[in-house]
Design a protein around this motif. Structure first.
Motif, short mmCIF file in Angstrom:
data_model
loop_
_atom_site.label_atom_id
_atom_site.label_comp_id
_atom_site.label_asym_id
_atom_site.label_seq_id
_atom_site.Cartn_x
_atom_site.Cartn_y
_atom_site.Cartn_z
N ALA A 116 -1.54 3.86 13.49
CA ALA A 116 -0.38 3.58 12.65
C ALA A 116 -0.25 2.09 12.39
O ALA A 116 0.07 1.65 11.28
CB ALA A 116 0.89 4.11 13.31
N SER A 117 -0.51 1.28 13.43
CA SER A 117 -0.44 -0.17 13.27
C SER A 117 -1.48 -0.66 12.27
O SER A 117 -1.21 -1.54 11.44
CB SER A 117 -0.66 -0.87 14.61
N ALA A 118 -2.68 -0.07 12.33
CA ALA A 118 -3.75 -0.45 11.39
C ALA A 118 -3.37 -0.12 9.96
O ALA A 118 -3.64 -0.90 9.04
CB ALA A 118 -5.04 0.27 11.77
N HIS A 119 -2.72 1.02 9.75
CA HIS A 119 -2.25 1.39 8.41
C HIS A 119 -1.23 0.37 7.89
O HIS A 119 -1.30 -0.06 6.73
CB HIS A 119 -1.61 2.77 8.43
N LEU A 120 -0.30 -0.03 8.75
CA LEU A 120 0.73 -0.98 8.35
C LEU A 120 0.12 -2.33 7.96
O LEU A 120 0.50 -2.95 6.97
CB LEU A 120 1.74 -1.18 9.48
N ILE A 121 -0.84 -2.79 8.77
CA ILE A 121 -1.49 -4.07 8.50
C ILE A 121 -2.29 -4.00 7.20
O ILE A 121 -2.27 -4.92 6.38
CB ILE A 121 -2.39 -4.48 9.68
N ASN A 122 -2.99 -2.88 7.00
CA ASN A 122 -3.75 -2.69 5.74
C ASN A 122 -2.82 -2.74 4.53
O ASN A 122 -3.14 -3.36 3.50
CB ASN A 122 -4.49 -1.35 5.77
N LEU A 123 -1.68 -2.08 4.65
CA LEU A 123 -0.72 -2.05 3.54
C LEU A 123 -0.14 -3.43 3.26
O LEU A 123 0.02 -3.83 2.11
CB LEU A 123 0.40 -1.06 3.85
N ALA A 124 0.18 -4.15 4.35
CA ALA A 124 0.74 -5.49 4.18
C ALA A 124 -0.26 -6.42 3.50
O ALA A 124 0.11 -7.28 2.71
CB ALA A 124 1.18 -6.05 5.52
N ASN A 125 -1.53 -6.25 3.83
CA ASN A 125 -2.56 -7.10 3.24
C ASN A 125 -2.89 -6.73 1.79
O ASN A 125 -3.50 -7.51 1.08
CB ASN A 125 -3.84 -7.04 4.09
N ASP A 126 -2.50 -5.52 1.40
CA ASP A 126 -2.65 -5.10 0.01
C ASP A 126 -1.42 -5.61 -0.74
O ASP A 126 -0.39 -4.95 -0.82
CB ASP A 126 -2.73 -3.57 -0.08
N LYS A 127 -1.52 -6.82 -1.28
CA LYS A 127 -0.36 -7.55 -1.77
C LYS A 127 0.50 -6.74 -2.74
O LYS A 127 1.72 -6.69 -2.61
CB LYS A 127 -0.80 -8.86 -2.45
N ILE A 128 -0.12 -6.09 -3.73
CA ILE A 128 0.66 -5.37 -4.74
C ILE A 128 1.05 -3.98 -4.25
O ILE A 128 2.24 -3.63 -4.24
CB ILE A 128 -0.13 -5.26 -6.07
N GLY A 129 0.07 -3.21 -3.82
CA GLY A 129 0.34 -1.85 -3.36
C GLY A 129 1.26 -1.83 -2.15
O GLY A 129 2.20 -1.03 -2.07
N GLY A 130 0.98 -2.70 -1.17
CA GLY A 130 1.81 -2.75 0.03
C GLY A 130 3.23 -3.16 -0.29
O GLY A 130 4.20 -2.60 0.25
N PHE A 131 3.37 -4.14 -1.17
CA PHE A 131 4.70 -4.60 -1.57
C PHE A 131 5.49 -3.47 -2.22
O PHE A 131 6.65 -3.21 -1.87
CB PHE A 131 4.55 -5.78 -2.54
#
Length: 264
Positions: A116-131
């Motif tokens: 779950a932590s890895a998913h969150l970090i991946n999303l945060a690093n995806d500037k547009i999609g994560g935002f």
């Protein structure tokens, strides 16, 4: 006497339907992904696909639930997204921020789930999609479903304390991360009280968006899940902020206690 939708059993089935829809979308992809390129941690594309799956499942189940509600009740967007109690919005928003800050010391002793932590970090690093997902789509869809559908029905069928606690537990179970579940149940209880007193999904969404925005900023700034304490690095200042958060939360709860229960 016919109960309003959803009852407790209907809410459970709603959550099971979300799981079912997600499973239908994810399992074929996961099987193909494992055969093609086995990996211990999810890639950025995996995280995007997972988020799209959650969005699709929540949208479908929300539309289904909305259809069920309208068979016996009315769901008017202008009432649900009202600006009631707007004079107290800033105080209530600060109270919502205070909740997650106050439970931070407790959350640190709970082991996190690496996936779950890895998913969150991946999303945060995806500037547009994560935002878009973490700050807007996730809070909006979660509030529409868990407050706009589930808590709304529970408040008509049960005592407010039971309704708020039950809907908060349902939301906590919906999370994959133990830390997220632990943190979210306290925030959800607060948001549940806000919805009970104001019936304003707009305010509930705003609290959720603001909390996610701060969490997103902290993850983005450090490329990992961190605590506010590690950012402050000064015990007296941290304790001062902690006491201020407790004060703001107490004042916001007291202010809401003075409000009359809002009715549809």
């Amino acid at each position: 006497m016919q109960q309003n939708y959803p009852t407790l059993s209907q809410a459970i089935f709603l959550l099971l339907r979300i799981v079912y829809v997600m499973a239908v979308i994810i399992i074929p992809y996961a099987a193909f992904r494992f055969l093609l390129h086995p990996a211990k941690y999810p890639s950025s594309f995996d995280s995007r696909y997972f988020c799209i799956t959650i969005i699709a499942a929540q949208v479908l189940i929300f539309l289904y639930a909305l259809k069920q509600i309208r068979k016996t009740d009315s769901f008017e967007w202008n009432k649900e997204l009202n600006m009631r109690a707007k004079a107290n919005w800033i105080l209530i928003l600060i109270g919502g921020l205070s909740v997650n800050f106050l439970i931070e010391p407790l959350a640190q002793v709970i082991p996190s789930m690496t996936l779950a932590s890895a998913h969150l970090i991946n999303l945060a690093n995806d500037k547009i999609g994560g935002f878009l997902y973490l700050i807007f789509l996730a809070p909006i869809l979660n509030e529409l479903l868990f407050r706009g559908i589930i808590l709304r029905g529970f408040l008509k069928n049960f005592h407010p304390a039971i309704a708020i606690l039950a809907s908060s537990l349902a939301y906590a179970v919906f999370h994959l991360s133990i830390i997220q579940a632990f943190a979210s149940i306290f925030l959800c209880i607060f948001i549940g009280i806000v919805y009970w007193k104001t019936r304003s999904l707009a305010l509930c969404i705003s609290i959720h968006v603001l909390n996610n925005a701060i969490a997103y900023s902290l993850i983005l700034s450090s490329n990992g899940i961190i605590t506010i304490e590690s950012q402050v690095r000064n015990t007296p200042i941290y304790l001062g902020i902690y006491l201020a958060a407790a004060l703001f939360l107490s004042i916001s709860l007291l202010q809401m206690h003075k409000m009359n229960e809002a009715n549809d």
